[in-house]
Design an enzyme around this catalytic site. Structure first.
Site, PDB file in Angstrom:
ATOM      1  N   TYR A  98       0.861  -1.185   0.000  1.00 36.32           N
ATOM      2  CA  TYR A  98       0.000   0.000   0.000  1.00 36.32           C
ATOM      3  C   TYR A  98       0.904   1.244   0.000  1.00 36.32           C
ATOM      4  CZ  TYR A  98      -2.921   3.760   1.732  1.00 36.32           C
ATOM      5  OH  TYR A  98      -3.540   4.968   1.885  1.00 36.32           O
ATOM      6  N   ASP A 170       0.731  -7.805   6.864  1.00 39.56           N
ATOM      7  CA  ASP A 170      -0.475  -6.993   6.681  1.00 39.56           C
ATOM      8  C   ASP A 170      -1.494  -7.900   5.987  1.00 39.56           C
ATOM      9  OD1 ASP A 170      -2.478  -5.329   5.680  1.00 39.56           O
ATOM     10  OD2 ASP A 170      -1.133  -3.620   5.458  1.00 39.56           O
TER      11      ASP A 170
HETATM   12  O1  P1T Z   1      -6.407   3.672   5.358  1.00 40.81           O
HETATM   13  P1  P1T Z   1      -5.932   2.996   6.595  1.00 40.81           P
HETATM   14  O2  P1T Z   1      -7.023   2.412   7.424  1.00 40.81           O
HETATM   15  O3  P1T Z   1      -5.006   3.863   7.401  1.00 40.81           O
HETATM   16  O4  P1T Z   1      -5.110   1.716   6.134  1.00 40.81           O
HETATM   17  C1  P1T Z   1      -3.885   1.754   5.458  1.00 40.81           C
HETATM   18  C2  P1T Z   1      -3.683   0.481   4.685  1.00 40.81           C
HETATM   19  C3  P1T Z   1      -2.882  -0.504   5.212  1.00 40.81           C
HETATM   20  N1  P1T Z   1      -2.681  -1.683   4.561  1.00 40.81           N
HETATM   21  C4  P1T Z   1      -3.252  -1.915   3.374  1.00 40.81           C
HETATM   22  C5  P1T Z   1      -2.991  -3.218   2.684  1.00 40.81           C
HETATM   23  C6  P1T Z   1      -4.087  -0.970   2.801  1.00 40.81           C
HETATM   24  O5  P1T Z   1      -4.651  -1.253   1.605  1.00 40.81           O
HETATM   25  C7  P1T Z   1      -4.307   0.271   3.463  1.00 40.81           C
HETATM   26  C8  P1T Z   1      -5.174   1.344   2.883  1.00 40.81           C
HETATM   27  N2  P1T Z   1      -5.445   1.176   1.521  1.00 40.81           N
HETATM   28  C9  P1T Z   1      -6.233   2.001   0.767  1.00 40.81           C
HETATM   29  C10 P1T Z   1      -6.845   3.085   1.243  1.00 40.81           C
HETATM   30  C11 P1T Z   1      -6.379   1.604  -0.652  1.00 40.81           C
HETATM   31  O6  P1T Z   1      -7.276   2.087  -1.343  1.00 40.81           O
HETATM   32  O7  P1T Z   1      -5.561   0.777  -1.087  1.00 40.81           O
END
Ligand code: P1T
Length: 378
Positions: A98, A170
């Site tokens: 991400y 993750d």
């Molecule tokens: O947005 P948040 O709750 O802070 O999460 C971050 C995050 C962490 N790990 C992964 C695999 C993620 O996909 C994300 C957030 N991703 C998006 C907002 C997206 O559209 O890919």
């Protein structure tokens, strides 16, 4: 208890006072003490809150861990884990991640003297040469965002543990419904609960799960010291949502497989990336490591950015938005949306081309979703 039963019940029992079957939302910042220092286990809501406790017990059970900690966002959870490292430490992270996680590592923790090599861990052989004497954490996303590469969690954990290095996964894309990293040997699991665990695009949250008492102590300390905690209302919403996780994931996976098969046959699609397709280079690992391939699909449309933008603006049921994992289908362009902060060179190496489209397949009727996509090609 089987997984779907745990989803509904783990961590929760009817309220002893009233019999309320749903865990109450304890909107209280503090708790009255019988006498100074004598309390019922709750002193102040940054440290503990009963709604959060129920949620954490539920999340720990779902990942098969002893401990869970809820955070205000996925990034807050990730940052709270990296804060446990020290200046001079080195991370080996998956190369496809991400974009916000990469930004956190390089632009926030980089300033604190924590270094990172981004390595293609979809080939486990790449791990050993990347390790340094100061490597203190392996960070994996599997399936990765947005290229849906898979990492063999048990092989990577064995290599890392032979050097006493902890492994964090993750698990946002797979969810514990499809893959439980702690059972495969990982030490820590991190989630953006904003996604499938929340499931309804109505909250932002994160979580860390572990079975290690030492890691639990460290994370508890950071959580209390930094205070990146979710509100009781968000804890309630998430606890309500995890009850239906197993049912929702079944629908996400069934719909996504049908859509991936449809796209693979479409003449205007250059490439479909979905771990449940035999054409995915790691399809055998998907079958070994995951119960099903998940609800995320990436594909490259013919015609580059222009065609990708046109397609994304033409869908009616798939809404153009960042995020994923909700009951409603979403569509986005990683190169200019979720992964715009990834340096161009890294995007090129990973294959995040301008024509790459990412779908978060919802739980609508698959016929309607297929029709929507079919109608959106020029
Ligand atoms: O947005 P948040 O709750 O802070 O999460 C971050 C995050 C962490 N790990 C992964 C695999 C993620 O996909 C994300 C957030 N991703 C998006 C907002 C997206 O559209 O890919």
């Amino acid at each position: 208890m089987k997984f779907s039963t745990q989803c509904v019940h783990a961590g929760q029992s009817p309220d002893p006072e009233t019999g309320a079957i749903m865990t109450p939302i304890y909107m209280s910042s503090t708790y009255v003490q019988e006498s100074p220092g004598v309390h019922k286990g709750y002193e102040y809501s940054r440290t503990h809150n009963p709604t959060r406790t129920a949620l954490q017990n539920n999340l720990a059970a779902l990942e098969g861990g002893e401990f869970a900690f809820a955070f205000a966002s996925g990034c807050a959870a990730t940052a709270s884990l990296f804060i446990c490292l020290s200046t001079g430490d080195h991370i080996v992270a998956m190369d496809d991640l991400y974009g916000g996680t990469r930004r956190l590592i390089t632009q926030v923790f980089g300033r604190w003297g924590i270094t990172c090599d981004f390595v293609d861990l979809s080939d486990s052989k790449n791990l050993a040469p990347a390790l340094k004497p100061n490597t203190k954490l392996i960070w994996i996303e599997t399936p990765s965002n947005p290229m849906l590469k898979l990492v063999d969690i048990s092989v990577i954990s064995k290599i890392a543990h032979s050097k006493n290095i902890p492994v964090a996964v993750d698990n946002t894309f797979a969810t514990p419904c499809l893959q439980q990293p702690l059972k495969l040997g990982a030490d820590l699991v991190v989630h953006s609960t904003t996604k499938y665990l929340g499931g309804h695009s109505d909250l932002v949250g994160g979580a860390i799960m572990t079975h290690s008492p030492e890691w639990a102590e460290r994370i508890k300390f950071v959580s209390n010291s930094v205070g990146a905690i979710p509100s009781p209302m968000d804890c309630f919403l998430l606890l309500r949502a995890t009850k239906t996780l197993a049912a929702r994931m079944k629908a996400h996976c069934e719909n996504a497989l049908q859509i991936a098969q449809f796209l693979e046959k479409h003449p205007q699609v250059e490439r479909v990336i979905y771990p449940g397709l035999e054409s995915h280079p790691q399809h055998p690992l998907c079958k070994k490591q995951m119960l099903a391939a998940g609800g995320m699909i990436s594909f490259v449309i013919q015609g580059g950015l222009g065609a990708a933008k046109h397609f994304t603006q033409s869908t009616r049921l798939f809404s153009c938005a960042e995020s994923l994992g909700g009951v409603e289908s979403l569509i986005e362009l990683p190169a200019i949306m979720t992964h715009a902060s990834v340096p161009l060179e890294a995007r090129k190496n990973l294959g995040i081309v301008d024509g790459l489209i990412r779908l978060s397949v919802g739980i609508e009727d698959p016929i309607d979703l297929l029709t929507d996509l079919d109608n959106s090609f020029p």
